[in-house]
Design a protein around this motif. Structure first.
Motif, PDB file in Angstrom:
ATOM      1  N   SER A 158       9.434  22.770  -6.228  1.00 42.14           N
ATOM      2  CA  SER A 158       9.375  24.120  -5.632  1.00 42.14           C
ATOM      3  C   SER A 158       7.932  24.497  -5.350  1.00 42.14           C
ATOM      4  N   LEU A 159       7.206  23.501  -4.840  1.00 44.36           N
ATOM      5  CA  LEU A 159       5.817  23.700  -4.406  1.00 44.36           C
ATOM      6  C   LEU A 159       5.851  23.898  -2.899  1.00 44.36           C
ATOM      7  N   PHE A 160       5.737  25.159  -2.475  1.00 55.01           N
ATOM      8  CA  PHE A 160       5.920  25.500  -1.075  1.00 55.01           C
ATOM      9  C   PHE A 160       4.579  25.630  -0.352  1.00 55.01           C
ATOM     10  N   PRO A 161       4.517  25.294   0.933  1.00 57.05           N
ATOM     11  CA  PRO A 161       3.247  25.351   1.669  1.00 57.05           C
ATOM     12  C   PRO A 161       2.578  26.720   1.552  1.00 57.05           C
ATOM     13  N   GLY A 162       1.270  26.690   1.312  1.00 56.19           N
ATOM     14  CA  GLY A 162       0.500  27.938   1.307  1.00 56.19           C
ATOM     15  C   GLY A 162       0.644  28.768   0.047  1.00 56.19           C
ATOM     16  N   HIS A 163       1.458  28.310  -0.891  1.00 51.38           N
ATOM     17  CA  HIS A 163       1.683  29.111  -2.111  1.00 51.38           C
ATOM     18  C   HIS A 163       0.573  28.837  -3.130  1.00 51.38           C
ATOM     19  N   ASP A 164       0.177  29.875  -3.856  1.00 51.20           N
ATOM     20  CA  ASP A 164      -0.947  29.666  -4.790  1.00 51.20           C
ATOM     21  C   ASP A 164      -0.568  28.734  -5.951  1.00 51.20           C
ATOM     22  N   VAL A 165       0.701  28.462  -6.119  1.00 53.94           N
ATOM     23  CA  VAL A 165       1.102  27.514  -7.178  1.00 53.94           C
ATOM     24  C   VAL A 165       0.478  26.132  -6.909  1.00 53.94           C
ATOM     25  N   LEU A 166       0.143  25.876  -5.632  1.00 49.60           N
ATOM     26  CA  LEU A 166      -0.461  24.568  -5.290  1.00 49.60           C
ATOM     27  C   LEU A 166      -1.864  24.433  -5.871  1.00 49.60           C
ATOM     28  N   GLU A 167      -2.470  25.576  -6.166  1.00 47.33           N
ATOM     29  CA  GLU A 167      -3.855  25.521  -6.692  1.00 47.33           C
ATOM     30  C   GLU A 167      -3.873  25.565  -8.223  1.00 47.33           C
ATOM     31  N   GLU A 168      -2.719  25.597  -8.857  1.00 47.98           N
ATOM     32  CA  GLU A 168      -2.671  25.598 -10.333  1.00 47.98           C
ATOM     33  C   GLU A 168      -3.359  24.337 -10.850  1.00 47.98           C
ATOM     34  N   SER A 169      -4.307  24.521 -11.765  1.00 47.46           N
ATOM     35  CA  SER A 169      -5.085  23.334 -12.177  1.00 47.46           C
ATOM     36  C   SER A 169      -4.896  22.980 -13.644  1.00 47.46           C
ATOM     37  N   THR A 170      -4.212  23.840 -14.414  1.00 41.20           N
ATOM     38  CA  THR A 170      -4.075  23.498 -15.843  1.00 41.20           C
ATOM     39  C   THR A 170      -2.617  23.531 -16.330  1.00 41.20           C
ATOM     40  N   ARG A 171      -1.858  24.523 -15.928  1.00 38.63           N
ATOM     41  CA  ARG A 171      -0.501  24.619 -16.474  1.00 38.63           C
ATOM     42  C   ARG A 171       0.401  23.562 -15.863  1.00 38.63           C
ATOM     43  N   TRP A 172       1.425  23.166 -16.669  1.00 37.69           N
ATOM     44  CA  TRP A 172       2.340  22.113 -16.230  1.00 37.69           C
ATOM     45  C   TRP A 172       3.579  22.677 -15.555  1.00 37.69           C
ATOM     46  N   THR A 173       3.835  23.957 -15.756  1.00 38.11           N
ATOM     47  CA  THR A 173       4.988  24.595 -15.092  1.00 38.11           C
ATOM     48  C   THR A 173       4.542  25.966 -14.594  1.00 38.11           C
ATOM     49  N   ARG A 174       5.230  26.438 -13.552  1.00 31.31           N
ATOM     50  CA  ARG A 174       4.969  27.779 -13.055  1.00 31.31           C
ATOM     51  C   ARG A 174       6.268  28.390 -12.549  1.00 31.31           C
ATOM     52  N   ALA A 175       6.343  29.700 -12.604  1.00 28.43           N
ATOM     53  CA  ALA A 175       7.453  30.400 -11.945  1.00 28.43           C
ATOM     54  C   ALA A 175       7.024  30.653 -10.499  1.00 28.43           C
ATOM     55  N   VAL A 176       7.973  30.548  -9.579  1.00 25.38           N
ATOM     56  CA  VAL A 176       7.710  30.881  -8.175  1.00 25.38           C
ATOM     57  C   VAL A 176       8.686  31.992  -7.800  1.00 25.38           C
ATOM     58  N   THR A 177       8.220  33.236  -7.959  1.00 22.37           N
ATOM     59  CA  THR A 177       9.141  34.383  -7.790  1.00 22.37           C
ATOM     60  C   THR A 177       9.140  34.884  -6.346  1.00 22.37           C
ATOM     61  N   ASP A 178       8.297  34.277  -5.519  1.00 19.64           N
ATOM     62  CA  ASP A 178       8.239  34.714  -4.097  1.00 19.64           C
ATOM     63  C   ASP A 178       8.340  33.500  -3.181  1.00 19.64           C
ATOM     64  N   PRO A 179       9.429  32.714  -3.316  1.00 22.17           N
ATOM     65  CA  PRO A 179       9.559  31.530  -2.455  1.00 22.17           C
ATOM     66  C   PRO A 179       9.849  31.964  -1.024  1.00 22.17           C
ATOM     67  N   PRO A 180       9.797  31.044  -0.055  1.00 24.61           N
ATOM     68  CA  PRO A 180      10.160  31.403   1.326  1.00 24.61           C
ATOM     69  C   PRO A 180      11.612  31.904   1.357  1.00 24.61           C
ATOM     70  N   PRO A 181      11.947  32.735   2.316  1.00 26.71           N
ATOM     71  CA  PRO A 181      13.296  33.338   2.353  1.00 26.71           C
ATOM     72  C   PRO A 181      14.436  32.307   2.277  1.00 26.71           C
ATOM     73  N   ASP A 182      14.260  31.156   2.955  1.00 34.47           N
ATOM     74  CA  ASP A 182      15.396  30.190   2.969  1.00 34.47           C
ATOM     75  C   ASP A 182      15.537  29.458   1.635  1.00 34.47           C
ATOM     76  N   ALA A 183      14.602  29.714   0.711  1.00 32.92           N
ATOM     77  CA  ALA A 183      14.725  29.053  -0.611  1.00 32.92           C
ATOM     78  C   ALA A 183      15.758  29.796  -1.464  1.00 32.92           C
ATOM     79  N   GLU A 184      16.162  30.980  -1.051  1.00 29.15           N
ATOM     80  CA  GLU A 184      17.235  31.778  -1.676  1.00 29.15           C
ATOM     81  C   GLU A 184      16.888  32.327  -3.059  1.00 29.15           C
ATOM     82  N   HIS A 185      16.562  31.439  -4.024  1.00 22.04           N
ATOM     83  CA  HIS A 185      16.354  31.927  -5.393  1.00 22.04           C
ATOM     84  C   HIS A 185      14.891  31.799  -5.821  1.00 22.04           C
TER      85      HIS A 185
END
Ligand code: 6PG
Length: 255
Positions: A158-185
């Motif tokens: 659930s690493l979506f283009p342009g999302h700041d989760v892509l720049e995470e440099s230390t944590r092994w998991t992240r929540a993505v609460t604002d995915p693209p609309p077609d990601a649904e959840h």
């Protein structure tokens, strides 16, 4: 240490093209079973990180059915690359799909199934809990293999283009609460720092809808590839790409 070629650029991806999803799944199942059996003989265990989506369904079914007798299930541990923030019995749950296709039809012990708790709210708490699970298993040890799908937009897990989760440099998991609309959840996802420490990565892609993004991911320069989340995956072994003919960006070039 990520694989690089002689001048330090990321090694070119290894691409295998199959006539259809059935033969792709069969070949990948054989490769995985061989890796699992070898690792269990050498080290007593194998940790496999599952992908969601629809492409891996046939692979999971083959592992549970055709290869049931040859997989050392008591030494195989399952994890997830991402999960939707839904209950585990929800029709959109990646766990529910794996339960149906792989876990329920196999003798894998429940203690070996390390589900991503998508139902826990808020999603940040679910991510934190899964990070604890990963730290219990992989502090000082690397997971053996991660299976990954790729979206037409180049996302993976659930690493979506342009999302700041892509720049995470230390944590092994992240929540993505604002995915693209077609990601649904909302999602929980492994991050690149964790994915890129897995020993082997394998992408599965099928269907003409993936051809365009695969042209960028497999044909572009390393710099172009890195503009897409799937292009940021660089594991010690891999990524290997398992494509069907319809997804192959080179299909039709010869004609
Ligand atoms: C998810 C997956 C996601 C998936 C791709 C490809 O939770 O949806 O992890 O990354 O692998 O979107 O999905 P398909 O296999 O259905 O094309």
């Amino acid at each position: 240490m990520n694989p690089t070629d002689d001048n330090g650029s990321p090694r070119n991806p290894q691409v295998r093209v199959f006539s259809d999803l059935q033969t792709l799944s069969q070949s990948l199942a054989e490769s995985l079973v061989e890796s699992i059996r070898t690792a269990v003989e050498d080290r007593g265990r194998y940790s496999l990180i599952l992908s969601g989506g629809s492409t891996p369904r046939m692979l999971y079914q083959l592992l549970a059915d055709e290869y049931q007798e040859v997989i050392p299930w008591s030494d195989l541990h399952l994890f997830w690359g991402d999960e939707r923030c839904v209950p585990p019995d929800h029709s959109d749950s990646n766990y529910a799909m794996a339960l149906r296709m792989l876990i329920a039809p196999s003798p894998i012990p429940s203690r070996n199934v390390h589900r991503m708790p998508g139902e826990i709210q808020p999603p940040e708490e679910a991510a934190r809990k899964y990070e604890q699970t990963l730290r219990e298993h992989f502090d000082g040890v690397n997971a053996d293999c991660i299976l990954l799908g790729v979206g037409a937009d180049g996302h993976t897990a659930s690493l979506f283009p342009g999302h700041d989760v892509l720049e995470e440099s230390t944590r092994w998991t992240r929540a993505v609460t604002d995915p693209p609309p077609d990601a649904e959840h909302a999602r929980i996802t492994l991050t690149l720092p964790f994915i890129n420490r897995v020993l082997r990565s394998v992408f599965l892609a099928a269907g003409r809808g993936k051809r365009r993004v695969l042209r960028a991911l497999l044909g572009g320069s390393p710099a172009q590839r890195r503009t897409l989340p799937a292009g940021r995956v660089q594991t010690p072994e891999g990524p290997d790409w398992y494509l069907d003919r319809d997804a192959n960006p080179r299909e039709g070039e010869q004609s």
